[in-house]
Design a protein around this motif. Structure first.
Motif, PDB file in Angstrom:
ATOM      1  N   LEU A 142       0.824  -1.182  -0.395  1.00 23.98           N
ATOM      2  CA  LEU A 142      -0.265   0.536   0.375  1.00 23.98           C
ATOM      3  C   LEU A 142       0.792   1.229  -0.476  1.00 23.98           C
ATOM      4  N   ALA A 143       2.028   1.409   0.384  1.00 18.02           N
ATOM      5  CA  ALA A 143       3.065   2.350   1.167  1.00 18.02           C
ATOM      6  C   ALA A 143       3.226   2.705  -0.422  1.00 18.02           C
ATOM      7  N   ARG A 144       4.499   1.666  -1.296  1.00 15.61           N
ATOM      8  CA  ARG A 144       3.982   2.494  -2.776  1.00 15.61           C
ATOM      9  C   ARG A 144       3.433   2.727  -3.885  1.00 15.61           C
ATOM     10  N   ILE A 145       2.165   1.613  -3.489  1.00 13.17           N
ATOM     11  CA  ILE A 145       0.630   2.651  -3.934  1.00 13.17           C
ATOM     12  C   ILE A 145       0.491   3.140  -4.304  1.00 13.17           C
ATOM     13  N   PHE A 146       0.266   4.223  -2.563  1.00 12.21           N
ATOM     14  CA  PHE A 146       0.023   5.652  -2.716  1.00 12.21           C
ATOM     15  C   PHE A 146       0.786   6.051  -2.479  1.00 12.21           C
ATOM     16  N   ALA A 147       2.235   6.672  -2.958  1.00  9.05           N
ATOM     17  CA  ALA A 147       2.990   6.985  -2.693  1.00  9.05           C
ATOM     18  C   ALA A 147       3.561   8.094  -3.949  1.00  9.05           C
ATOM     19  N   LYS A 148       3.996   8.942  -3.609  1.00 15.99           N
ATOM     20  CA  LYS A 148       3.921  10.668  -4.672  1.00 15.99           C
ATOM     21  C   LYS A 148       3.322  10.450  -5.691  1.00 15.99           C
ATOM     22  N   ALA A 149       2.809   9.758  -5.750  1.00  9.94           N
ATOM     23  CA  ALA A 149       1.322   9.761  -7.476  1.00  9.94           C
ATOM     24  C   ALA A 149       0.708  11.257  -6.906  1.00  9.94           C
ATOM     25  N   ALA A 150       0.397  11.099  -5.691  1.00 11.31           N
ATOM     26  CA  ALA A 150      -0.498  11.651  -5.296  1.00 11.31           C
ATOM     27  C   ALA A 150      -0.642  13.047  -5.300  1.00 11.31           C
ATOM     28  N   VAL A 151       0.914  13.190  -5.258  1.00 14.19           N
ATOM     29  CA  VAL A 151       1.632  14.264  -4.958  1.00 14.19           C
ATOM     30  C   VAL A 151       0.629  15.745  -5.832  1.00 14.19           C
ATOM     31  N   SER A 152       0.725  15.129  -7.445  1.00 16.92           N
ATOM     32  CA  SER A 152       0.622  15.955  -8.572  1.00 16.92           C
ATOM     33  C   SER A 152      -0.572  15.659  -8.734  1.00 16.92           C
ATOM     34  N   SER A 153      -1.097  14.483  -7.549  1.00 14.45           N
ATOM     35  CA  SER A 153      -3.496  14.309  -8.015  1.00 14.45           C
ATOM     36  C   SER A 153      -3.250  15.576  -7.567  1.00 14.45           C
ATOM     37  N   PRO A 154      -4.998  16.296  -8.434  1.00 18.17           N
ATOM     38  CA  PRO A 154      -5.426  17.420  -7.783  1.00 18.17           C
ATOM     39  C   PRO A 154      -6.367  17.222  -6.472  1.00 18.17           C
ATOM     40  N   THR A 155      -6.829  18.322  -5.274  1.00 17.46           N
ATOM     41  CA  THR A 155      -7.339  18.192  -4.915  1.00 17.46           C
ATOM     42  C   THR A 155      -8.869  17.830  -5.023  1.00 17.46           C
ATOM     43  N   GLY A 156      -9.973  17.437  -4.466  1.00 19.50           N
ATOM     44  CA  GLY A 156     -11.539  16.880  -5.074  1.00 19.50           C
ATOM     45  C   GLY A 156     -11.834  18.749  -5.176  1.00 19.50           C
ATOM     46  N   GLU A 157     -12.170  19.246  -4.701  1.00 20.34           N
ATOM     47  CA  GLU A 157     -12.150  21.043  -5.045  1.00 20.34           C
ATOM     48  C   GLU A 157     -11.306  21.441  -6.199  1.00 20.34           C
ATOM     49  N   GLU A 158     -10.619  21.042  -6.734  1.00 28.87           N
ATOM     50  CA  GLU A 158     -10.098  21.226  -7.787  1.00 28.87           C
ATOM     51  C   GLU A 158     -10.424  20.094  -9.095  1.00 28.87           C
ATOM     52  N   ARG A 159     -10.687  19.351  -8.646  1.00 31.53           N
ATOM     53  CA  ARG A 159     -11.673  17.760  -9.918  1.00 31.53           C
ATOM     54  C   ARG A 159     -13.209  18.642 -10.071  1.00 31.53           C
ATOM     55  N   GLN A 160     -13.316  18.929  -8.944  1.00 30.06           N
ATOM     56  CA  GLN A 160     -15.007  19.451  -9.267  1.00 30.06           C
ATOM     57  C   GLN A 160     -14.755  20.250  -9.911  1.00 30.06           C
ATOM     58  N   SER A 161     -13.783  21.453 -10.011  1.00 28.99           N
ATOM     59  CA  SER A 161     -13.554  22.488 -10.757  1.00 28.99           C
ATOM     60  C   SER A 161     -13.877  22.500 -12.394  1.00 28.99           C
TER      61      SER A 161
END
Length: 414
Positions: A393-412
């Motif tokens: 899980l640590a590998r799956i959820f690492a790093k890529a989350a940094v460049s992912s938008p927040t929920g508000e950014e996705r809504q916009s």
């Protein structure tokens, strides 16, 4: 020399001889046509008795016997034996039936009848499936039992289906199967009849027979046949869609994971924004991401790749997403991962030996040593490691989350 039939039939040392003759007679050979017979397992006493009857003084002087042996097989000149014992060929049948205890049934008649039925069957198959020599060869290779009803039914069903294709308007595969055979599952793609239908359509179109589930469905679709597009789903979570279609809106508006069918991806494909998409094997990973507030784009294909999974990967490649794939570290998981990497260029994460080593250094407290929970065997020196392990899980959820938008950014997003 005249010998009593009852005596001959009751001698246990001669029983292998009579059994061998019984087999020849049941195969349709006439008694008078048998010159010699090969006998397996004839005892030393039996061979000696036959040589007493058959070996003349001249033979003995020459050192040659009428009964020859090679290993455990003896060759007995039956016609000469009957002459010496003063038995008529007709009496041989009585003797053999009495010795063996079974009547002589001429199986050659049944064999000839079966051969005639097979010839009629293949003539029928050629008439019904004309122009499909490869399919006919495959059907013949399966063989035919005593009852050819099932294979005749299959041939008739295939011929009837091909006559209705291409279908207009398109028809679901179960509906096609039902309207021909009364069984909606008759042409299911995981059955022999379903495979034969796909092979027939491919051969008729002069195309190689497909093996990948999405390519099979595409071939059927060109003939107006709709394979199941609703029962299998992929899960998407935090995936950014920029289009105006119904699936785009669902992806933008739902705060929870979204299950999409093959119909959704084919009829209303979303316009995916550039992003890093991590695809996992187990749905529980999506659940963990949802309950712990993970914001990175995730998808789940649920094990072995199906048509809906291939459709998702093709959509990701089309929109130039960066693909990452994570599966269980076991034989099946590695096989799936290798296919995803080779076909779609995905980067594998959380499946290397370092992760496996970390997982085995910190096993669950009640896990069995050297085996998985379900008793699977060790893989490359380790027991299987499942995605639910914290090291994975640590590998799956690492790093890529940094460049992912927040929920508000996705809504916009539009």
């Amino acid at each position: 020399m005249t010998v009593n039939l009852t005596y001959l039939a009751s001698d246990p040392d001669l029983l292998p001889l009579w059994r061998a003759v019984h087999g020849r007679l049941c195969a349709g050979t006439k008694p008078e046509s048998i010159n010699a017979v090969r006998v397996i397992g004839l005892s030393t006493a039996g061979i000696a008795q036959l040589r007493i009857w058959l070996d003349t003084s001249t033979r003995r002087r020459r050192g040659a016997s009428a009964v020859t042996t090679t290993g455990d097989t003896a060759t007995v000149p039956l016609r000469e034996l009957l002459s010496v014992l003063q038995l008529e060929p007709a009496q041989l049948t009585i003797l053999v039936e009495k010795a063996v205890g079974d009547p002589i049934i001429d199986r050659s008649i049944a064999v000839l009848a079966a051969a005639a039925r097979r010839e009629q069957l293949w003539l029928y198959a050629n008439q019904q499936l004309h122009g499909l020599p490869q399919l006919l060869a495959r059907i013949r290779a399966t063989g035919v039992g005593e009852d050819d009803t099932a294979i005749r039914h299959s041939i008739a069903a295939l011929a009837a289906a091909l006559q209705q294709l291409p279908a207009q308007p398109p028809v679901p595969l179960p509906k096609l199967a039902h309207d021909i055979t009364g069984d909606p599952h008759y042409f299911d793609l995981d059955t022999l009849n379903g495979a034969r239908l796909v092979a027939a359509i491919a051969e008729r179109a002069d195309q190689p027979e497909p093996t990948r589930p999405d390519v099979i469905r595409a071939l059927l679709a060109t003939n107006g046949v709709i394979a199941d597009r609703l029962s299998a789903t992929v899960l998407l979570f935090n995936v950014i869609a920029e289009g105006d279609g119904p699936i785009d809106r669902r992806l933008r508006e739902s705060p929870a994971p979204v299950a999409l069918t093959l119909l959704d991806l084919v009829e209303h494909p979303p316009l995916l924004a550039p992003q890093v998409l991590t695809v996992v094997e187990n749905p529980s990973i999506i659940e963990i991401a949802y309950t712990t507030g993970i914001g990175q784009p995730l998808a789940c294909t649920s094990g072995q790749l199906r048509a809906v999974d291939h459709a998702l990967f093709q959509l990701a490649v089309k929109h130039r997403l960066t693909l990452r794939y994570a599966g269980d570290i076991d034989p099946a998981g590695r096989q799936i991962a290798a296919a995803v990497m080779a076909t779609y260029g995905a980067q594998l994460i959380g499946m290397d030996e370092e992760v496996a080593t970390q997982a085995h250094l910190h096993p669950p407290p009640l896990s069995k040593p050297n085996t998985s929970i379900d008793g699977a065997t060790r893989t490359e020196g380790y027991p299987p490691v499942y995605q639910e392990h914290d090291a994975v899980l640590a590998r799956i959820f690492a790093k890529a989350a940094v460049s992912s938008p927040t929920g508000e950014e996705r809504q916009s997003r539009p």
